[in-house]
Motif scaffolding. Sequence first.
Motif, PDB file in Angstrom:
ATOM      1  N   GLY A 181      -4.060  -1.740  13.589  1.00 37.04           N
ATOM      2  CA  GLY A 181      -3.330  -2.077  12.630  1.00 37.04           C
ATOM      3  C   GLY A 181      -3.045  -0.945  11.789  1.00 37.04           C
ATOM      4  O   GLY A 181      -3.536   0.138  12.313  1.00 37.04           O
ATOM      5  N   GLY A 182      -2.212   0.184  12.151  1.00 40.31           N
ATOM      6  CA  GLY A 182      -1.361   0.915  11.187  1.00 40.31           C
ATOM      7  C   GLY A 182      -2.516   1.711  10.467  1.00 40.31           C
ATOM      8  O   GLY A 182      -2.790   2.504   9.962  1.00 40.31           O
ATOM      9  N   ALA A 183      -3.618   0.898   9.088  1.00 37.43           N
ATOM     10  CA  ALA A 183      -3.895   1.633   8.247  1.00 37.43           C
ATOM     11  C   ALA A 183      -5.871   1.873   8.658  1.00 37.43           C
ATOM     12  O   ALA A 183      -6.608   2.366   8.084  1.00 37.43           O
ATOM     13  CB  ALA A 183      -3.961   0.285   6.924  1.00 37.43           C
ATOM     14  N   SER A 184      -5.455   1.438   9.859  1.00 39.03           N
ATOM     15  CA  SER A 184      -7.177   1.082  10.531  1.00 39.03           C
ATOM     16  C   SER A 184      -6.828   2.648  10.859  1.00 39.03           C
ATOM     17  O   SER A 184      -8.514   2.972  11.589  1.00 39.03           O
ATOM     18  CB  SER A 184      -7.174   0.316  11.948  1.00 39.03           C
ATOM     19  N   ARG A 200       0.951  -1.368  -0.053  1.00 37.11           N
ATOM     20  CA  ARG A 200       0.377  -0.160   0.194  1.00 37.11           C
ATOM     21  C   ARG A 200       0.624   1.486  -0.370  1.00 37.11           C
ATOM     22  O   ARG A 200       0.438   2.304  -0.846  1.00 37.11           O
ATOM     23  CB  ARG A 200      -0.702  -0.099   1.052  1.00 37.11           C
ATOM     24  N   GLU A 201       1.695   1.251   0.685  1.00 37.05           N
ATOM     25  CA  GLU A 201       3.522   1.914   0.889  1.00 37.05           C
ATOM     26  C   GLU A 201       3.256   2.662  -0.678  1.00 37.05           C
ATOM     27  O   GLU A 201       3.939   3.904  -1.111  1.00 37.05           O
ATOM     28  CB  GLU A 201       4.619   1.948   1.869  1.00 37.05           C
ATOM     29  N   TRP A 255      -0.766  10.173   1.809  1.00 34.33           N
ATOM     30  CA  TRP A 255      -2.247   9.692   2.277  1.00 34.33           C
ATOM     31  C   TRP A 255      -3.459  10.355   2.158  1.00 34.33           C
ATOM     32  O   TRP A 255      -4.298   9.647   1.960  1.00 34.33           O
ATOM     33  CB  TRP A 255      -2.036   9.058   4.033  1.00 34.33           C
ATOM     34  N   ASP A 256      -3.215  11.743   1.957  1.00 37.77           N
ATOM     35  CA  ASP A 256      -4.506  12.626   2.065  1.00 37.77           C
ATOM     36  C   ASP A 256      -5.099  11.949   0.307  1.00 37.77           C
ATOM     37  O   ASP A 256      -5.669  12.248  -0.157  1.00 37.77           O
ATOM     38  CB  ASP A 256      -4.130  13.621   2.590  1.00 37.77           C
ATOM     39  N   LYS A 257      -3.879  11.581  -0.157  1.00 38.42           N
ATOM     40  CA  LYS A 257      -4.231  12.192  -1.994  1.00 38.42           C
ATOM     41  C   LYS A 257      -4.797  10.900  -2.257  1.00 38.42           C
ATOM     42  O   LYS A 257      -5.403  10.601  -3.118  1.00 38.42           O
ATOM     43  CB  LYS A 257      -2.840  12.615  -2.568  1.00 38.42           C
ATOM     44  N   PHE A 258      -3.724   9.734  -1.732  1.00 38.65           N
ATOM     45  CA  PHE A 258      -4.723   8.310  -1.708  1.00 38.65           C
ATOM     46  C   PHE A 258      -5.775   8.556  -0.756  1.00 38.65           C
ATOM     47  O   PHE A 258      -6.631   7.447  -2.026  1.00 38.65           O
ATOM     48  CB  PHE A 258      -3.223   7.623  -0.779  1.00 38.65           C
ATOM     49  N   SER A 259      -6.686   9.208   0.459  1.00 39.19           N
ATOM     50  CA  SER A 259      -7.699   8.961   0.580  1.00 39.19           C
ATOM     51  C   SER A 259      -8.449   9.384  -0.538  1.00 39.19           C
ATOM     52  O   SER A 259      -9.708   9.329  -0.710  1.00 39.19           O
ATOM     53  CB  SER A 259      -7.937   9.303   1.489  1.00 39.19           C
TER      54      SER A 259
END
Length: 527
Positions: A439-442, A342-343, A354-358
């Motif tokens: 976990g981190g992505a939660s 994912r990273e 991550w903001d752009k990813f979301s």
Amino acid sequence: MDAGEDRLFLGFDFSTQQIKAEAINDSLQLVNETAVKFDSDLPEFKTHGGVHIHNDNVTVTAPSIMWVKAFDLLLDKMKKDGFPFHKVACISGAGQQHGSAYWKKGTNQILRNLDDKKPLHEQLQNCFSIPDSPIWMDASTTKNCRELEEKVGGPLKLAEITGSRAFERFTGTQIMKISQTRPSEYNDTERISLVSSFAASLLIGDYAPIDLSDGSGMNLLDIRTKKWSPECLQACGSNLSEKLGEPVPSKQVIGNVSQFLIGRYNFSPNCKVVAFTGDNPASLAGVAPKLGDTIISLGSSDTVFSWLPSQTVELDGNVFVNPIDSNTYMSLVCFKNGSLTRERIKDESAEGSWDKFSEYLKNTPMGNNGNIGIYFDVMEIQPLSQGIFRFNKSDEKVASFPPEAEVRAVIESQMIARKMYMEMRGMHTDLDTRILATGGASLNKAILQVISDVFGAPVFVSDMPNSAGLGSCYRAKHGLDGYDFSNVVKNHPQPECVAVPTEGASEVYKEMSLRYRKLEREVANQQ
């Protein structure tokens, strides 16, 4: 610990990329959190993501001494910050599952006679017969897996005995490979530890036993008798029972902290240590689950697990002895390509943001306009495949997707695979199921929405994302006080519902899952 002072419970998490310590009080409030990251805090070891990937791309190891030095660094940080070690009543911990450390003959005497004036890593630097520990990402033991299955009567028989067919990452076949290819180093090994029992050994100043739950991830433990399986031991290495020691229940107190820790960090001489377990079993404890919950842990590897009243025998996924209750089981399916994949997509397709990813996830439709991607950056577990594969809505291979489609493709394909293999393992979800994400992505609401849509169930999170560390604190309190686990975690914060399935999601993902299954099978068959 002085009478009348608040007790603290300390949990360590020896994960792939870092070591973390968390401390709670009797009310389960988090009072300390400290971490050491291998790549950035210990650059001399030149790890990437906490590991060394060898030239063959399937052998993956980590320097055993790096974990020891990180532990030194972590405790030194806590001491500098004024952490009250003397208040700690009990300690437990977690280690990345399946990884193993090989202590050289004579090391036990060194562990029992540590000098509190010197750091641990200086005293233990020559104590490993195999300096580079094989870890869960290693996929170099396929030949050994087939040999183990053949020697015990086939993959289903092995799953019946140990809870799993032979998996490349499991410790038994890693030991077999070492015993066959490095016999002199194997013979010079006094004790083989899992990462969890390795870490506990640093605390008690002696070889710590392997617990039943993490021991279930080795293809060596008979999960019905709770003893090492003689036929599996015989297949994997000579004198192996002696090198492993006797396994113990996960909530067992295994000793007090060492004189080294008392002298160097002012731990109380009465501070107890409860057996350490694997990170996935510890995460089960950390979310304070109820029977029927499904837990999705989004970390370096992704795992889906649940509490089972009895053992089931399947070829996909794994069954472990439950760390909370050794008379029951936990079902688990693990996927190697998790947060690191994912990273990578975030860095390549979302400008590292991550903001752009979301934003891309939110702005692309469910089903991704028919685009499906399969992202196995490293050799996956199920199926045993590696590579990046992209398909358009006609199931034709394409070279690339637009950035926003790439982002949605990686999350949708990962979650469809998680659900598909979970169902093969006998777990099912519906609108009445609680999915507990950890976990981190939660922390990423957009990813959690995709999980809810794909699984067709509400997703809950607590505000404590490091469930393995927290679970270790809970397990320390559980082991010391001896209450029912439900009583221990009665003050655990109730998880918050953060996502419910979008209208129409079940139809979209029912069709997409059928396509994904067909495409994944084709990819696996071509490997």
